[in-house]
Design an enzyme around this catalytic site. Structure first.
Site, PDB file in Angstrom:
ATOM      1  N   ASP A 339       0.760  -1.347  -0.086  1.00 15.65           N
ATOM      2  CA  ASP A 339       0.301   0.169  -0.027  1.00 15.65           C
ATOM      3  C   ASP A 339       0.760   0.870   0.036  1.00 15.65           C
ATOM      4  OD1 ASP A 339       0.374  -0.334   2.682  1.00 15.65           O
ATOM      5  OD2 ASP A 339      -0.811  -0.343   3.357  1.00 15.65           O
ATOM      6  N   LYS A 474     -16.353  13.932   5.648  1.00 17.40           N
ATOM      7  CA  LYS A 474     -15.275  14.267   5.085  1.00 17.40           C
ATOM      8  C   LYS A 474     -14.700  12.790   4.957  1.00 17.40           C
ATOM      9  CE  LYS A 474     -11.535  13.838   8.482  1.00 17.40           C
ATOM     10  NZ  LYS A 474     -12.243  12.427   9.333  1.00 17.40           N
TER      11      LYS A 474
HETATM   12  P1  ATP Z   1      -3.346   3.290   1.821  1.00 19.52           P
HETATM   13  O1  ATP Z   1      -4.370   2.266   0.922  1.00 19.52           O
HETATM   14  O2  ATP Z   1      -2.115   3.155   0.747  1.00 19.52           O
HETATM   15  O3  ATP Z   1      -2.657   2.751   3.085  1.00 19.52           O
HETATM   16  P2  ATP Z   1      -4.847   5.202   1.883  1.00 19.52           P
HETATM   17  O4  ATP Z   1      -5.140   5.727   2.925  1.00 19.52           O
HETATM   18  O5  ATP Z   1      -5.441   6.574   0.683  1.00 19.52           O
HETATM   19  O6  ATP Z   1      -3.834   4.547   1.108  1.00 19.52           O
HETATM   20  P3  ATP Z   1      -7.307   4.176   2.732  1.00 19.52           P
HETATM   21  O7  ATP Z   1      -7.530   4.888   3.983  1.00 19.52           O
HETATM   22  O8  ATP Z   1      -8.221   3.001   2.238  1.00 19.52           O
HETATM   23  O9  ATP Z   1      -6.345   4.202   2.317  1.00 19.52           O
HETATM   24  O10 ATP Z   1      -8.235   5.694   2.324  1.00 19.52           O
HETATM   25  C1  ATP Z   1      -9.219   5.801   1.125  1.00 19.52           C
HETATM   26  C2  ATP Z   1      -9.466   6.969   1.094  1.00 19.52           C
HETATM   27  O11 ATP Z   1     -10.481   7.408   1.906  1.00 19.52           O
HETATM   28  C3  ATP Z   1      -8.049   8.022   1.205  1.00 19.52           C
HETATM   29  O12 ATP Z   1      -7.197   7.887   0.069  1.00 19.52           O
HETATM   30  C4  ATP Z   1      -9.058   9.135   1.298  1.00 19.52           C
HETATM   31  O13 ATP Z   1      -8.665   9.674   0.200  1.00 19.52           O
HETATM   32  C5  ATP Z   1      -9.996   8.382   2.298  1.00 19.52           C
HETATM   33  N1  ATP Z   1      -9.734   8.913   3.760  1.00 19.52           N
HETATM   34  C6  ATP Z   1      -8.524   8.091   3.426  1.00 19.52           C
HETATM   35  N2  ATP Z   1      -8.675   8.600   5.565  1.00 19.52           N
HETATM   36  C7  ATP Z   1      -9.733   9.086   5.959  1.00 19.52           C
HETATM   37  C8  ATP Z   1     -10.492   9.670   6.823  1.00 19.52           C
HETATM   38  N3  ATP Z   1     -10.209   9.647   8.179  1.00 19.52           N
HETATM   39  N4  ATP Z   1     -11.438  10.439   6.870  1.00 19.52           N
HETATM   40  C9  ATP Z   1     -12.266  10.685   5.508  1.00 19.52           C
HETATM   41  N5  ATP Z   1     -11.484   9.652   4.076  1.00 19.52           N
HETATM   42  C10 ATP Z   1     -10.416   9.529   4.608  1.00 19.52           C
END
Ligand code: ATP
Length: 929
Positions: A339, A474
């Site tokens: 990731d 958000k």
């Molecule tokens: P990776 O999968 O590489 O760790 P990531 O953090 O973007 O990356 P996820 O944690 O699955 O992956 O998050 C997916 C998406 O959700 C993010 O790209 C962001 O747009 C949104 N997101 C992440 N964290 C939050 C949060 N705390 N609140 C709201 N939206 C979030």
């Protein structure tokens, strides 16, 4: 204060499920402010630590004795016995002694390896979030006591049996207790149906289970062995040692070699009886010597020990391996699915821009310190607290966040984050703008949360705001904007047109192309009659008003670029599988060199759903990035790669990552941001969440396999010089007196050879080890190369040298080839020379085997202390065999002359030099290719 209950008997739990939370507090003798530290200490004295006693381990004595009951050991016991009844008392005792030494040695190595793995399992203690002294804090789960108020959320392991006080969409996995893997909903309401099993009580959560989704506050009823889980006394986290492919391969190898050895023994026995007319008992001992010479004793424990040492080294490099066997799989890894956020990037978020439909604002200052300004290009006097749009954006971003930034303290010089860095930076930017978050939270207190999940990619909080409740959402811009019908501009709410949507997404793309991470913020006013208890994602997350975008920097980790390069040199494919936006992912992947140029396919989760297996397979062989992936989709990617015969390592942190982590050949969980569930499903845990640590672990895995080969080569090496004298003796029908006695064979094989061999198992990574492609899954430990080297190169040369040494003594005393000494001191001195020459050849072999193609002098001739110590031990033991009168008698040795010692000391020099030349030629050939 009410009388404190003792502990929760089964019926008490049912009773506590039937009453209101306030009554539960009362019964437990606590209130809603939780326990004080002093009260907790008192309770711990009374109830003990919150620990599950480990299931009884196999008694040490049993493990110890098992080392004396293997086929090999039994053969030696019988051999010793036969020697004694054949009036060779000393030989019999020596064989038994050898057996004892071998058994103790094996046990010691196993014990060391066991200790190393046990220490590892204690390196990641479980934690729990509790309310102590009126404050939320994190403590060791073992310090929980009945009466503690605990907080749990998605991915957490539950550490005690507890009564729920408040829940948000709470679902738990109780499979450890019920065997039923479907997630079960839990609510805080008291239950009326009491005649049910504990697991069916919807307001109780249990130790040993985990939170599948949602969050809750609960009060602990029972801990440790008093919990239902304790009663079953099952362990959730045991570092077991299942037999791995390597162990199976070693087993197979030992059996194969043993079979060859026994066949050889039978052959030598028959030949000795019928050719040389040895008495049966003597022929048996003779054959036994051959068998002992060939069987690679100590192979299994040495391998286990070298795996355990590698695991220890890995732990120092931030990679905790849960099973020894994972080390070898790491060495075979051909694809890493990683990731992005936190693994390839620093997860040190800083908001750099705020985008409002009317203008873009710049944010200064790096890190989590609330030092910086919000700058407008159009208005030098811009004040975010006075601008309704900026204010709403920042308020929404901060109030919909759960993370907290802790200012520097005497204990810590830096600002630190409690919770998700993505959220922490949103609170920081709000403070930079001058927003008073405490006041905002008081003005519009949060009453409910629809937590973030990586499938929805957004979260919503509901706040009370006078007569009408207010929500802030958000999340990923695509997901949030799709739910918006309106937007706020200059404090006014206007319809969101198709052009507006396009403009927002264009802005998002422009930031993403720079590798920036973008979150959209929206809000809505809930209808006054909305039933909050029944509020769901569907009823709340709709008809939103878009406010703006927050844009954050998350720089790549500095060490990752070199690690990626190393992977590419080592022919390890890296595939980024991220929840983030495609353009952000691609930009970061390009920056750190995971992909080169623009010929990169970015497959989104949506697209993956429509792809056939064939299409996916084809795509996987090119440059590919998976973006906006739901964690479950990782599973499909991993499975497909495995059908392509790849050994796949996968990183993950969430609950939903667990299936992919389990499916992967090496599941890697994040130690810092990872959930307990992910950590449990994984084979390896990165204590620094850093991609570079995976590469270091792969290097260790490769090293271990090489070291086992080095060890094997070394111990097989002495077989040829040990067997040749007996063969010469037999085929000359006794014309050439036996140049090496059975006792002398035993002294090499089970004496002098042992320690250097062990040292080779701990050799450091050879340079260039990461310049080669991953080892093939079919590669056998005992390959043609090793057989050739052991028997027909090192082995044959050693056989010639040691036989030469035997003749050298004979000739020095005036004997000739047709008339060799058959008894007396010259014969003894000659066999002693054969033995000593074999030992000196083995010294050269120990040095030569330390590297495969690298120069030993470059690595440092003294750099492996264990090998060095082994060589010194070898020489001291040899000297004892030669000079201690008692041993002289047993091993049929005689003191050597100075010129004979000179002969011996010279032996290793040409052997090492010739091997160095061979290595140099190979290196040169490789460099040219
Ligand atoms: P990776 O999968 O590489 O760790 P990531 O953090 O973007 O990356 P996820 O944690 O699955 O992956 O998050 C997916 C998406 O959700 C993010 O790209 C962001 O747009 C949104 N997101 C992440 N964290 C939050 C949060 N705390 N609140 C709201 N939206 C979030």
């Amino acid at each position: 204060m009410a009388k404190e209950i003792k502990t929760t008997a089964p019926d008490t739990m049912n009773q506590l499920a039937a009453v209101e939370p306030s009554a539960v507090y009362k019964k437990l003798g606590v209130d809603q402010t939780g326990l004080t530290s002093a009260a907790a200490t008192k309770r711990q004295q009374k109830y003990g630590k919150n620990l599950i006693e480990k299931s009884a381990k196999e008694p040490l004595i049993k493990i110890f004795l098992s080392n004396f009951t293997s086929v090999m050991a039994i053969l030696l016991w019988v051999g010793g016995f036969i020697a004694i009844i054949a009036h060779m008392l000393e030989l019999g005792i020596a064989i038994w002694l050898v057996n004892v030494i071998n058994g103790v040695f094996s046990f010691w190595q196993e014990f060391q390896a066991g200790k190393a793995t046990e220490a590892l399992s204690q390196m990641l203690p479980a934690h729990a979030r509790v309310l102590r002294d009126g404050k939320q804090s994190e403590i060791l789960a073992e310090d929980l006591v009945p009466g503690d108020t605990i907080y749990v959320e998605e991915g957490d392991n539950i550490s005690a049996d507890a009564r729920l006080i408040q829940t948000t969409n709470m679902k738990v996995d109780q499979s450890t207790l019920t065997g039923e893997s479907a997630a079960v909903s839990k609510r805080a309401d008291s239950v009326s149906k009491l005649n049910v099993g504990h697991a069916e009580l919807s307001n109780m959560i249990f130790a040993g289970t985990s939170v599948s989704s949602g969050s809750a506050t609960a009060v602990v009823l029972s801990t440790g062995m008093k919990t239902d889980f304790g009663k079953i006394a099952r362990l959730t986290q045991s570092v077991g040692n299942v037999e791995s492919p390597l162990e199976k391969e070693l087993d197979r190898l030992t059996r194969q070699i043993s079979l060859i050895a026994i066949s050889l023994g039978v052959f030598f026995f028959i030949a000795a009886v019928f050719f040389v007319h040895y008495p049966w008992a003597q022929a048996f001992i003779f054959a036994l010597g051959m068998i002992v010479a060939f069987i690679p004793e100590g192979l299994l424990p040495t391998v286990t020990l070298s795996l355990a040492m590698a695991v220890n080294r890995m732990a120092k490099k931030h990679a905790l391996v849960k099973q020894l066997s994972s080390v070898e799989t790491l060495g075979e890894t051909s694809v890493i699915c990683s990731d992005k956020t936190g693994t390839l990037t620093q997860n040190q978020m800083t908001v750099s821009h705020l985008w409002l439909p009317k203008e873009e604002l710049e944010v200064t200052g790096l890190g989590y310190a609330p030092k910086g300004k919000i700058i407008s290009k159009s208005d030098a006097q811009f004040d975010a607290t006075k601008d309704p749009d900026a204010q709403q954006l920042l308020r929404g971003a901060a109030l919909a966040s759960n993370a907290r930034v802790v200012p520097p303290s005497p204990k810590n010089d830096n600002y630190t984050v409690l919770g998700d860095p993505t959220e922490a930076c949103l609170t920081v930017v709000a403070e930079k703008a001058g927003l008073d978050l405490t006041m905002e939270a008081k003005k519009t207190p949060r009453i409910k949360e629809l937590p973030f999940d990586s499938v929805r990619k957004r979260m919503t909080t509901i706040h009370s705001n006078g007569a009408q409740d207010l929500t802030y959402t958000k999340g990923a811009p695509n997901e949030v904007v799709a739910l918006c019908q309106k937007m706020q501009v200059n404090g006014k709410v206007v319809p969101l047109t198709a052009e507006d949507r396009e403009r927002i997404m264009q802005a998002n793309d422009n930031y993403a192309k720079e590798g920036l991470r973008v979150l959209a913020i929206a809000y809505s006013d809930l209808p006054a009659d909305q039933d909050l208890d029944a509020a769901t994602i569907e009823t709340v997350e709709k008809d939103l008003t878009f406010v703006g975008l927050t844009v954050m920097l998350d720089p790549p980790r500095p060490e990752v670029k070199a690690a990626v390069e190393e992977c590419h040199r080592a022919n390890i494919q890296i595939i980024m599988v991220t929840g983030d936006y495609g353009l952000t992912a691609k930009s970061i992947a390009q920056k750190i060199g995971i992909v080169q140029g623009d010929d990169v396919r970015v497959v989104t989760g949506q697209e993956l759903k429509t792809m056939t297996d064939q299409e996916l397979k084809k795509a996987l062989s090119g440059q590919i990035i998976f973006a906006r992936m739901a964690p479950e989709q990782k599973f499909r990617v991993v499975s497909m790669l495995q059908t392509m015969n790849k050994i796949v390592a996968v990183t993950g942190d969430g609950v939903n990552d667990a299936p992919a982590l389990k499916k992967a050949d090496i599941g890697i969980a994040m130690g810092v941001t990872g959930t307990d569930v992910a950590k449990e499903a994984a084979d390896m845990i990165l204590t620094d969440d850093n991609f570079a640590s995976i590469v270091r672990a792969i290097e260790e895995g490769r090293t271990v396999f090489n070291n086992i080969k080095k060890f094997l080569l070394y111990i097989l090496n002495s077989n040829m010089p040990e067997a040749t004298p007996s063969a010469v003796f037999l085929f000359s029908r006794g014309g050439i007196p036996l140049p090496l006695t059975v006792m002398q064979i035993l002294s090499v094989d089970l004496g002098t050879d042992m320690l250097p061999a062990l040292g080779l198992g701990t050799e450091q990574a050879e340079s260039g080890i990461m310049d080669q492609p991953p080892r093939s899954q079919n590669e056998k430990l005992l390959n043609k190369g090793i057989i050739f080297k052991a028997f027909f190169w090192y082995g044959l040369v050693a056989a010639i040298i040691s036989f030469g040494a035997y003749l050298y003594v004979n000739f020095a005393y005036g004997y000739s080839l047709t008339n060799l000494a058959t008894h007396g001191v010259v014969y003894q001195e000659a066999t002693t020379m054969t033995l000593a020459a074999i030992v000196f050849c083995q010294i050269a072999a120990a040095i030569n085997c330390r590297t495969i193609n690298e120069s030993v002098f470059k690595v440092g001739i003294f750099s492996n202390h264990r090998v060095l110590f082994g060589i010194v031990f070898e020489i001291v033991l040899l000297a004892c065999l030669i000079y201690v009168p008692f041993l002289q008698g047993i091993f049929n040795t005689a003191p050597l002359q100075v010129h004979e010692w000179i002969f011996l000391v010279i032996i290793p020099i040409p052997l090492i030099l010739v091997e160095e030349i061979r290595k140099w030629v190979v290196r040169r050939r490789r460099a040219r290719a």
